[in-house]
Scaffold this motif. Structure first.
Motif, PDB file in Angstrom:
ATOM      1  N   GLU A 234       8.746   1.867   0.006  1.00 21.46           N
ATOM      2  CA  GLU A 234       8.009   0.977   0.918  1.00 21.46           C
ATOM      3  C   GLU A 234       8.106  -0.483   0.468  1.00 21.46           C
ATOM      4  O   GLU A 234       7.091  -1.117   0.165  1.00 21.46           O
TER       5      GLU A 234
ATOM      6  N   ALA B 145       3.796   2.533   8.961  1.00 22.49           N
ATOM      7  CA  ALA B 145       2.686   1.628   9.246  1.00 22.49           C
ATOM      8  C   ALA B 145       2.177   1.848  10.659  1.00 22.49           C
ATOM      9  O   ALA B 145       2.860   2.403  11.510  1.00 22.49           O
TER      10      ALA B 145
ATOM     11  N   VAL C  34       8.555   1.405   5.420  1.00 21.41           N
ATOM     12  CA  VAL C  34       7.136   1.699   5.287  1.00 21.41           C
ATOM     13  C   VAL C  34       6.622   2.411   6.546  1.00 21.41           C
ATOM     14  O   VAL C  34       7.083   2.133   7.658  1.00 21.41           O
TER      15      VAL C  34
ATOM     16  N   ASP D   8      -3.748  -0.975  -2.827  1.00 24.17           N
ATOM     17  CA  ASP D   8      -2.624  -0.181  -2.341  1.00 24.17           C
ATOM     18  C   ASP D   8      -3.150   1.049  -1.587  1.00 24.17           C
ATOM     19  O   ASP D   8      -2.725   1.350  -0.465  1.00 24.17           O
TER      20      ASP D   8
ATOM     21  N   LYS E 108       5.817  -3.325   1.660  1.00 22.46           N
ATOM     22  CA  LYS E 108       4.466  -3.428   1.127  1.00 22.46           C
ATOM     23  C   LYS E 108       4.456  -4.194  -0.198  1.00 22.46           C
ATOM     24  O   LYS E 108       3.668  -5.112  -0.396  1.00 22.46           O
TER      25      LYS E 108
END
Lengths: 120, 506
Positions: free
Chosen positions: B442, A5, A3, B180, B445
């Motif tokens: 991802e 981030a 991810v 999201d 997440k």
């Protein structure tokens, strides 16, 4: 991929980890070619439940109202567990025949495809 | 004394978006604007931003105040004249219930997130645009709540929409969609909401709801729709502007933006399957089929858009071909979900009548008679025999879109599309390659997905029985949920309509 981030090494809580289900494993069941049941069904099963209980209690309770149910030839049913061909042993527990948390069990009942072969 | 010349709009806009901005010196700019770099989007010149509307604050207030005055005049008269009696049928209200609980809370969320952007984008031009959109979104939430509140006086399921939005299983679909987007960085948020949703897919949300309202006598919804229209065209323009701005600023932005377009196309498309179901099944008077809407608004209009974006190196979103393959089935698949779980929903479903089936058959010549008509007829038979079909087990949900896994293989409409990934020793299930790709990119997440079915099994939703869970949702059992046939709403509506017959017969 990882991810992207703001914080390096960002990671999130695994919300559906097996420890959160009070000793049960989420198990998904799906009767193929019978889409009047709109999706696979999700159950929290104790992993030491024998497969026979699933066959004799769970499946008839939730699928039994379908007109095809009574006509199933159980000796001809084909099963897959998590995408692999599978031969269930009714006497053995789920955990002793390849099930794990969030396993998917699909079954095909030859010759039965719902009203007018509509796969409903 | 010479009178000072009044400034023109263009001049005021230039001052607002350029003249009032400055480079900070006490603190570095990166600390003042901490969110606009981590996504990897490179902006060389924020001043290159051109807002095509060049709206100033005073002009904005003036336009909006005028629209508000009109809106409240119309809804006062709607309410005083018992406007709800002009509906085609009370079944129509299922669409409005879905809108109020599923969409209006997203307007409020959009207000919050654009307010955040209105503070945190480095350029003053986009910051002002985001601030105005933030106010628009708040106004949209407010006008929707006000107009739809009229129906709450007479009908069921309208009483606790925000609470339901946060808890009810199918509302986790729109809620998680927006969460999201809002938990991404500012540029991904703009790509998701301003571009993918408000530009590419908006006609598939608002046109069906607003035309559906107009066709079915719902003046309340038509009114807030009209009032929002000029705002929406501003938002659409912002969406396109944002994409072009990112693509023009740095070549390195192109693959990042492409991935976001792929992701948010698919997220938006899956969310819109609820709208497809609404169009094909819930409107007593139909506007067009989901398939027709998809062809017109995505295949034709979207096709032209992506031809235009090709010069930046952008291609049409991944899996758009899958969406087109599914256009003659998703509405039927989603209706099947809600029909069998309507005991756990805040609106009604019903057995489709013959005229409606004939319409579906005409609109879906390749699928309806073969796949879906026999299903509807089987259900009707069960209902007539006193065993209306409710699915008493809970469905498997997709980890990404959170919709029950009722979608079928792209090339086989009779087999459920099962996809899965392994991550960190656990299995995750998906309804499609599109949803799987999003997770795989991802996973950190989406391992956090609050999947309603799993939450019930973890004991986080008020109890173990269906009744406990529905109470926790604040559904009124026996009135808000279950089949339309036999519902208090149907009884009330029939009484009202019966009261009219003597007049109509004369």
């Amino acid at each position: 991929m990882a991810v992207v981030a703001l914080k390096d090494g960002y990671t999130g809580e695994v919300r559906d980890r097996v420890e959160n289900f009070h000793g049960n494993w989420v198990t998904y069941l799906h009767w193929e070619d019978h889409l009047s049941f709109c999706a696979a069904l999700a159950f929290p099963f104790p992993p030491d439940m024998p497969f026979g209980a699933l066959l004799e209690e769970v499946l008839p309770t939730y699928y039994g109202m379908h007109p095809d149910w009574a006509n199933i030839d159980w000796s001809a049913v084909r099963w897959t567990l998590d995408g692999q061909d599978f031969t269930p042993d009714p006497a053995k527990a789920l955990k002793d025949q390849g099930f794990h948390h969030k396993s998917l069990l699909r079954f095909w009942t030859p010759g039965l495809k719902g009203p007018a072969d509509s796969c409903s | 004394m010479a009178k000072k010349k009044k400034m023109g709009l263009k001049q005021k806009y230039a001052l607002l978006t350029r003249g009032l901005d400055w480079e900070t010196t006490y603190q570095p700019m990166d600390k003042v604007f901490p969110y606009d770099k981590f996504e990897g989007i490179k902006i060389k010149d924020w001043d290159a931003w051109e807002d095509p509307f060049r709206l100033t604050m005073d002009a904005y207030w003036k336009f909006q105040a005028e629209k508000e005055r009109k809106l409240y005049a119309v809804i006062d008269s709607f309410s005083q004249n018992n406007g709800h009696l002009g509906l085609t049928d009370a079944r129509y209200l299922s669409a409005v219930k879905l809108f109020l609980t599923g969409v209006s809370p997203l307007e409020y969320m959009a207000h919050r997130q654009f307010a955040h952007l209105g503070r945190h984008l480095r350029g003053a031009g986009p910051r002002v645009a985001a601030q105005m959109q933030s106010l628009d979104e708040l106004r949209h939430a407010q006008t929707q709540i006000h107009t739809i509140s009229h129906y709450n006086r007479y009908f069921d399921g309208f009483h606790d929409w925000q609470h339901m939005h946060d808890r009810v299983w199918y509302l986790s679909v729109p809620k998680s969609f927006f969460d999201d987007a809002a938990s991404a960085g500012p540029f991904e948020f703009l790509t998701s909401i301003s571009f993918s949703f408000e530009y590419v897919l908006t006609n598939l949300l608002f046109v069906p709801f607003m035309s559906g309202a107009a066709y079915n006598g719902d003046l309340a919804t038509v009114t807030f729709g009209f009032s929002a229209q000029s705002d929406e065209s501003r938002h659409m323009t912002l969406g396109l502007e944002v994409i072009k701005f990112m693509l023009e600023q740095d070549e390195g932005n192109v693959p990042i933006v492409q991935r976001w377009i792929d992701k948010w196309f698919w997220r938006g498309y899956r969310l819109l399957s609820l709208v497809g179901m609404m169009m094909d099944y819930m409107l007593p008077k139909k506007i067009m089929s989901w398939q027709e809407a998809w062809e017109m608004y995505f295949e034709e209009q979207g096709g032209a858009l992506f031809e235009d974006l090709a010069r930046y190196g952008i291609r049409p979103p991944k899996y758009h071909d899958v969406a087109s393959k599914e256009k003659d089935r998703i509405s039927h698949e989603v209706w099947a979900i809600f029909y069998q779980y309507t005991h756990a929903a805040g609106f009604h479903t019903w057995d489709v009548d013959e005229a409606h089936k004939a319409w579906l058959s005409e609109k879906y010549p390749n699928t309806f008679d073969k796949l879906y008509r026999p299903r509807l007829e089987m259900w009707k038979g069960m209902a007539d025999a006193g065993n209306r079909f409710y699915n008493n087990a809970l469905p498997q949900l997709c980890t990404t879109c959170q919709i029950p896994m009722g979608f079928t293989e792209p090339d086989d409409p009779s087999t459920i599309c099962f996809r899965s990934s392994e991550y960190g020793g656990d299995t995750y299930h998906f309804c499609s390659d599109g949803c799987k790709d999003i997770f795989d990119h991802e996973p950190e997440k989406y391992v956090q997905s609050w999947l309603p079915v799993h939450q019930i099994y973890q004991g986080n939703c008020g109890g173990a029985s269906v009744e406990d869970v529905l109470k926790w949702y604040h559904l009124n059992l026996g009135t808000d949920n279950m089949a339309y046939e036999g519902s208090p709403e149907q009884k009330l509506w029939s009484q009202w309509m019966a009261g009219r017959h003597p007049v109509a017969a004369e």
